[in-house]
Design a protein around this motif. Sequence first.
Motif, PDB file in Angstrom:
ATOM      1  N   ASN A 199      10.194  14.027  -4.716  1.00 17.44           N
ATOM      2  CA  ASN A 199       8.886  14.099  -4.064  1.00 17.44           C
ATOM      3  C   ASN A 199       8.000  15.243  -4.581  1.00 17.44           C
ATOM      4  N   ALA A 200       8.179  15.630  -5.838  1.00 14.44           N
ATOM      5  CA  ALA A 200       7.402  16.737  -6.392  1.00 14.44           C
ATOM      6  C   ALA A 200       6.052  16.264  -6.926  1.00 14.44           C
ATOM      7  N   GLY A 201       6.040  15.087  -7.516  1.00 11.41           N
ATOM      8  CA  GLY A 201       4.790  14.563  -8.069  1.00 11.41           C
ATOM      9  C   GLY A 201       4.188  13.526  -7.148  1.00 11.41           C
ATOM     10  N   LYS A 202       3.673  12.453  -7.756  1.00 12.65           N
ATOM     11  CA  LYS A 202       3.043  11.412  -6.934  1.00 12.65           C
ATOM     12  C   LYS A 202       4.069  10.424  -6.386  1.00 12.65           C
ATOM     13  N   CYS A 203       5.301  10.505  -6.892  1.00 11.84           N
ATOM     14  CA  CYS A 203       6.318   9.525  -6.476  1.00 11.84           C
ATOM     15  C   CYS A 203       7.120   9.986  -5.270  1.00 11.84           C
ATOM     16  N   VAL A 204       7.510   9.009  -4.458  1.00 12.74           N
ATOM     17  CA  VAL A 204       8.475   9.246  -3.383  1.00 12.74           C
ATOM     18  C   VAL A 204       9.839   8.845  -3.950  1.00 12.74           C
ATOM     19  N   ARG A 205      10.864   9.629  -3.700  1.00 11.94           N
ATOM     20  CA  ARG A 205      12.197   9.377  -4.244  1.00 11.94           C
ATOM     21  C   ARG A 205      12.942   8.326  -3.409  1.00 11.94           C
ATOM     22  N   VAL A 206      13.440   7.311  -4.059  1.00 12.86           N
ATOM     23  CA  VAL A 206      14.299   6.338  -3.366  1.00 12.86           C
ATOM     24  C   VAL A 206      15.767   6.706  -3.606  1.00 12.86           C
ATOM     25  N   TYR A 207      16.637   6.255  -2.717  1.00  9.94           N
ATOM     26  CA  TYR A 207      18.064   6.534  -2.830  1.00  9.94           C
ATOM     27  C   TYR A 207      18.810   5.211  -2.888  1.00  9.94           C
ATOM     28  N   LEU A 208      19.524   5.000  -3.961  1.00 16.33           N
ATOM     29  CA  LEU A 208      20.137   3.695  -4.181  1.00 16.33           C
ATOM     30  C   LEU A 208      21.639   3.798  -4.416  1.00 16.33           C
ATOM     31  N   THR A 209      22.323   2.746  -4.011  1.00 13.94           N
ATOM     32  CA  THR A 209      23.722   2.539  -4.387  1.00 13.94           C
ATOM     33  C   THR A 209      23.811   1.083  -4.820  1.00 13.94           C
ATOM     34  N   PRO A 265       0.811  -1.234   0.000  1.00 12.56           N
ATOM     35  CA  PRO A 265       0.000   0.000   0.000  1.00 12.56           C
ATOM     36  C   PRO A 265       0.841   1.281   0.000  1.00 12.56           C
ATOM     37  N   ALA A 266       2.117   1.191  -0.364  1.00  7.88           N
ATOM     38  CA  ALA A 266       2.988   2.380  -0.333  1.00  7.88           C
ATOM     39  C   ALA A 266       2.815   3.211  -1.608  1.00  7.88           C
ATOM     40  N   SER A 267       3.362   4.428  -1.583  1.00  7.17           N
ATOM     41  CA  SER A 267       3.336   5.266  -2.793  1.00  7.17           C
ATOM     42  C   SER A 267       4.306   4.716  -3.821  1.00  7.17           C
ATOM     43  N   GLN A 268       4.093   5.132  -5.052  1.00  3.54           N
ATOM     44  CA  GLN A 268       5.020   4.761  -6.118  1.00  3.54           C
ATOM     45  C   GLN A 268       6.383   5.422  -5.856  1.00  3.54           C
ATOM     46  N   ARG A 269       7.445   4.771  -6.358  1.00  5.70           N
ATOM     47  CA  ARG A 269       8.794   5.289  -6.142  1.00  5.70           C
ATOM     48  C   ARG A 269       9.432   5.718  -7.459  1.00  5.70           C
ATOM     49  N   ASP A 270      10.316   6.733  -7.372  1.00  7.09           N
ATOM     50  CA  ASP A 270      11.169   7.041  -8.512  1.00  7.09           C
ATOM     51  C   ASP A 270      12.607   7.202  -8.026  1.00  7.09           C
ATOM     52  N   ALA A 271      13.518   7.234  -8.978  1.00  7.92           N
ATOM     53  CA  ALA A 271      14.944   7.348  -8.651  1.00  7.92           C
ATOM     54  C   ALA A 271      15.634   8.182  -9.721  1.00  7.92           C
ATOM     55  N   VAL A 272      16.607   8.992  -9.308  1.00 10.79           N
ATOM     56  CA  VAL A 272      17.494   9.691 -10.251  1.00 10.79           C
ATOM     57  C   VAL A 272      18.906   9.269  -9.869  1.00 10.79           C
ATOM     58  N   PHE A 273      19.605   8.681 -10.821  1.00 10.21           N
ATOM     59  CA  PHE A 273      20.940   8.171 -10.460  1.00 10.21           C
ATOM     60  C   PHE A 273      21.898   8.224 -11.647  1.00 10.21           C
ATOM     61  N   TRP A 274      23.171   8.416 -11.314  1.00 12.43           N
ATOM     62  CA  TRP A 274      24.190   8.253 -12.369  1.00 12.43           C
ATOM     63  C   TRP A 274      24.572   6.780 -12.452  1.00 12.43           C
ATOM     64  N   SER A 275      25.001   6.390 -13.632  1.00 12.07           N
ATOM     65  CA  SER A 275      25.404   5.005 -13.874  1.00 12.07           C
ATOM     66  C   SER A 275      26.716   5.050 -14.649  1.00 12.07           C
ATOM     67  N   HIS A 276      27.688   4.299 -14.163  1.00 13.06           N
ATOM     68  CA  HIS A 276      29.021   4.365 -14.777  1.00 13.06           C
ATOM     69  C   HIS A 276      29.558   2.957 -14.984  1.00 13.06           C
ATOM     70  N   MET A 277      30.046   2.693 -16.186  1.00 12.55           N
ATOM     71  CA  MET A 277      30.593   1.373 -16.528  1.00 12.55           C
ATOM     72  C   MET A 277      32.092   1.500 -16.745  1.00 12.55           C
ATOM     73  N   ARG A 278      32.831   0.549 -16.201  1.00 17.22           N
ATOM     74  CA  ARG A 278      34.291   0.665 -16.310  1.00 17.22           C
ATOM     75  C   ARG A 278      34.995  -0.689 -16.260  1.00 17.22           C
ATOM     76  N   LYS A 279      36.107  -0.753 -16.957  1.00 13.85           N
ATOM     77  CA  LYS A 279      37.002  -1.917 -16.861  1.00 13.85           C
ATOM     78  C   LYS A 279      37.999  -1.649 -15.747  1.00 13.85           C
ATOM     79  N   LEU A 280      38.242  -2.664 -14.938  1.00 12.27           N
ATOM     80  CA  LEU A 280      39.192  -2.510 -13.836  1.00 12.27           C
ATOM     81  C   LEU A 280      40.348  -3.442 -14.088  1.00 12.27           C
ATOM     82  N   SER A 281      41.545  -3.038 -13.624  1.00 11.96           N
ATOM     83  CA  SER A 281      42.648  -3.978 -13.789  1.00 11.96           C
ATOM     84  C   SER A 281      42.500  -5.058 -12.735  1.00 11.96           C
ATOM     85  N   ASP A 282      42.717  -6.265 -13.162  1.00 14.93           N
ATOM     86  CA  ASP A 282      42.524  -7.437 -12.323  1.00 14.93           C
ATOM     87  C   ASP A 282      43.853  -7.754 -11.652  1.00 14.93           C
ATOM     88  N   ASP A 283      43.916  -7.601 -10.329  1.00 15.52           N
ATOM     89  CA  ASP A 283      45.221  -7.787  -9.675  1.00 15.52           C
ATOM     90  C   ASP A 283      45.722  -9.233  -9.697  1.00 15.52           C
TER      91      ASP A 283
END
Length: 258
Positions: free
Chosen positions: A174-184, A132-150
């Motif tokens: 939280n401006a519209g009908k959505c509650v903002r979620v925070y993700l990592t 019964p919770a409100s709908q959620r939205d998220a704004v996030f950056w997304s970054h893809m990278r190759k890492l050196s494998d030790d």
Amino acid sequence: EKLMNGTIVPATPEPLSPACSHRLWPEIENTVMEQVAMAKLGVGECGAGWQLFAEDGEMKMYRREEEMNGLVVDPLKAVHVVKGITGYELCHYFFSPQYRYDWETTLEHMVVVETISEDTIVFQQTHKRIWPASQRDAVFWSHMRKLSDDQDTEGPGLWAVVNKSTELPNYPANAGKCVRVYLTVCLLCQTLVNPPKNGGPVTREDISCKITYCSVVNPGGWAPASVLRAVYKREYPKFLKRFTAYVINQTKDKPITF
Ligand code: 6CM
């Protein structure tokens, strides 16, 4: 790197990402380092309290029950091994906007709000409502990278995608009908190659990928703890199985990309 004659030469650093002049860069850099280091730790090494809540073949999912100001923020850590695909391929399908609706079943709507560079994008997403919770939205950056494998500097290396919530004036919380979620979120993928005995070319039969997926989501506002935990328990295993099956299916008739 140690050469055959015993000389030690410094490993070549990975080329700088083209996003490095952007305002978000210092945060991206710090978050990637921190998230990748955490993802590399086994559940036994990263603190007590991890409970296995889902298991299916090679897939194992753990969570730690945590609350912050009365909201469920349970950290999640999943490990999986999947045959026939590479870490690059998994990260490519996880990162790229054009495939997201194909595998992300909790998604209602996705917008690319900023393309910082080829490997760095800012998204706004609305997710399906959990009653019964409100709908959620998220704004996030997304970054893809190759890492050196030790472990193996000559190997296909490690690939990662890190997603982290950010703020954008044009997309206030939280401006519209959505509650903002925070993700990592961190998806870390290591390709394992079994060199064919006959010395022939490496095929999809000879490769597998070790996946670590870590996630912490703060629901941002009221949501009943029991409902949220029940949804996570159902949705995270569904996501990882569906997503990996999707990548296997997308790549099966394509050349291997490391
Ligand atoms: O990591 C995942 N997906 C990425 C791309 O979408 C990204 C997004 C994370 C969003 C996590 C917040 C979701 C909060 C709302 C959950 C709504 C569930 C609705 C179920 C309705 C029946 O990092 C995979 C995320 C998998 C989440 C289970």
